[in-house]
Design an enzyme around this catalytic site. Structure first.
Site, mmCIF file in Angstrom:
data_model
loop_
_atom_site.group_PDB
_atom_site.id
_atom_site.type_symbol
_atom_site.label_atom_id
_atom_site.label_comp_id
_atom_site.label_asym_id
_atom_site.label_seq_id
_atom_site.Cartn_x
_atom_site.Cartn_y
_atom_site.Cartn_z
ATOM 1 N N ASN A 46 -1.915 -5.779 26.883
ATOM 2 C CA ASN A 46 -0.821 -5.437 27.776
ATOM 3 C C ASN A 46 -0.732 -6.495 28.871
ATOM 4 O O ASN A 46 -1.727 -7.063 29.307
ATOM 5 C CB ASN A 46 -0.973 -4.022 28.353
ATOM 6 C CG ASN A 46 -2.222 -3.805 29.170
ATOM 7 O OD1 ASN A 46 -3.319 -4.193 28.766
ATOM 8 N ND2 ASN A 46 -2.076 -3.159 30.314
ATOM 9 N N GLU A 48 1.182 -6.803 32.495
ATOM 10 C CA GLU A 48 2.000 -6.171 33.532
ATOM 11 C C GLU A 48 2.805 -7.219 34.287
ATOM 12 O O GLU A 48 2.516 -8.416 34.233
ATOM 13 C CB GLU A 48 1.116 -5.406 34.520
ATOM 14 C CG GLU A 48 0.477 -4.197 33.916
ATOM 15 C CD GLU A 48 -0.390 -3.426 34.901
ATOM 16 O OE1 GLU A 48 -0.823 -2.331 34.518
ATOM 17 O OE2 GLU A 48 -0.653 -3.901 36.018
ATOM 18 N N CYS A 57 3.529 -4.196 26.185
ATOM 19 C CA CYS A 57 2.422 -3.408 25.645
ATOM 20 C C CYS A 57 1.570 -4.268 24.707
ATOM 21 O O CYS A 57 2.053 -5.226 24.107
ATOM 22 C CB CYS A 57 2.957 -2.206 24.870
ATOM 23 S SG CYS A 57 3.872 -1.028 25.877
ATOM 24 N N GLU A 59 0.410 -3.459 21.788
ATOM 25 C CA GLU A 59 0.897 -3.358 20.401
ATOM 26 C C GLU A 59 2.043 -4.330 20.160
ATOM 27 O O GLU A 59 2.104 -4.989 19.117
ATOM 28 C CB GLU A 59 1.372 -1.929 20.102
ATOM 29 C CG GLU A 59 0.299 -0.877 20.269
ATOM 30 C CD GLU A 59 0.222 -0.287 21.676
ATOM 31 O OE1 GLU A 59 -0.224 0.862 21.797
ATOM 32 O OE2 GLU A 59 0.594 -0.969 22.662
ATOM 33 N N CYS A 90 3.037 3.978 23.126
ATOM 34 C CA CYS A 90 4.237 4.537 23.751
ATOM 35 C C CYS A 90 5.325 4.698 22.684
ATOM 36 O O CYS A 90 5.199 4.197 21.568
ATOM 37 C CB CYS A 90 4.714 3.634 24.897
ATOM 38 S SG CYS A 90 5.507 2.097 24.347
#
Length: 144
Positions: A46, A48, A57, A59, A90
């Site tokens: 991830n 940010e 993310c 993934e 998510c």
């Protein structure tokens, strides 16, 4: 649901790459590792951003690496985070995973303390939107 043996190599690679995550605001590091159609492994973390919704993310990062290498299928995927219980992808990542998922893909979710949960993608994203929802293109009579 038939039991699936966790892919320990994917979990280990996700745990290793997780430490490279960029999460200066939440401190919540996530790593993902997936196995492509030919068996190769791709990882992601991830990332940010101060404009929170603009982050990426883990993934999605692993899927981008898969695509950048020319891959188009996910045979297996593992996600790991330092949380009390395994964290599921998510909603957006569930849809991204579904786009490349091999039939009967099982998603492995793990914690840094060793807890593991495995669920078929279909259980995480029932009635997924997919290619079958598109009608074949209509051809006009006069395309000249």
């Amino acid at each position: 649901m038939p039991e699936s043996v966790p892919d320990t190599e994917l979990i280990a690679r996700a745990a290793q790459i997780r430490l490279q995550a960029y999460a200066p605001y939440s401190g919540f590091l996530v790593g993902a590792a997936l196995r492509g159609g030919s068996g190769e492994i791709y990882t992601g973390v991830n990332v940010e951003n101060i404009a929170y919704p603009e982050g990426t993310c883990a993934e999605a990062g692993a899927i981008a690496a898969l695509c950048a290498a020319g891959g188009r299928q996910i045979r297996a995927i593992a996600i790991i985070a330092d949380a009390p219980e395994p964290v599921a992808p998510c909603g957006g990542c569930r849809q991204k995973i579904a786009e490349f998922a091999a039939p009967d893909l099982v998603v492995t979710m793990a914690t840094t303390s060793g807890a593991i949960c495995q669920l078929p993608l279909q259980a995480l994203l029932p009635a997924a939107f997919g290619r079958s929802h598109f009608a074949p293109p209509q051809r006009g009579g006069d395309e000249g």
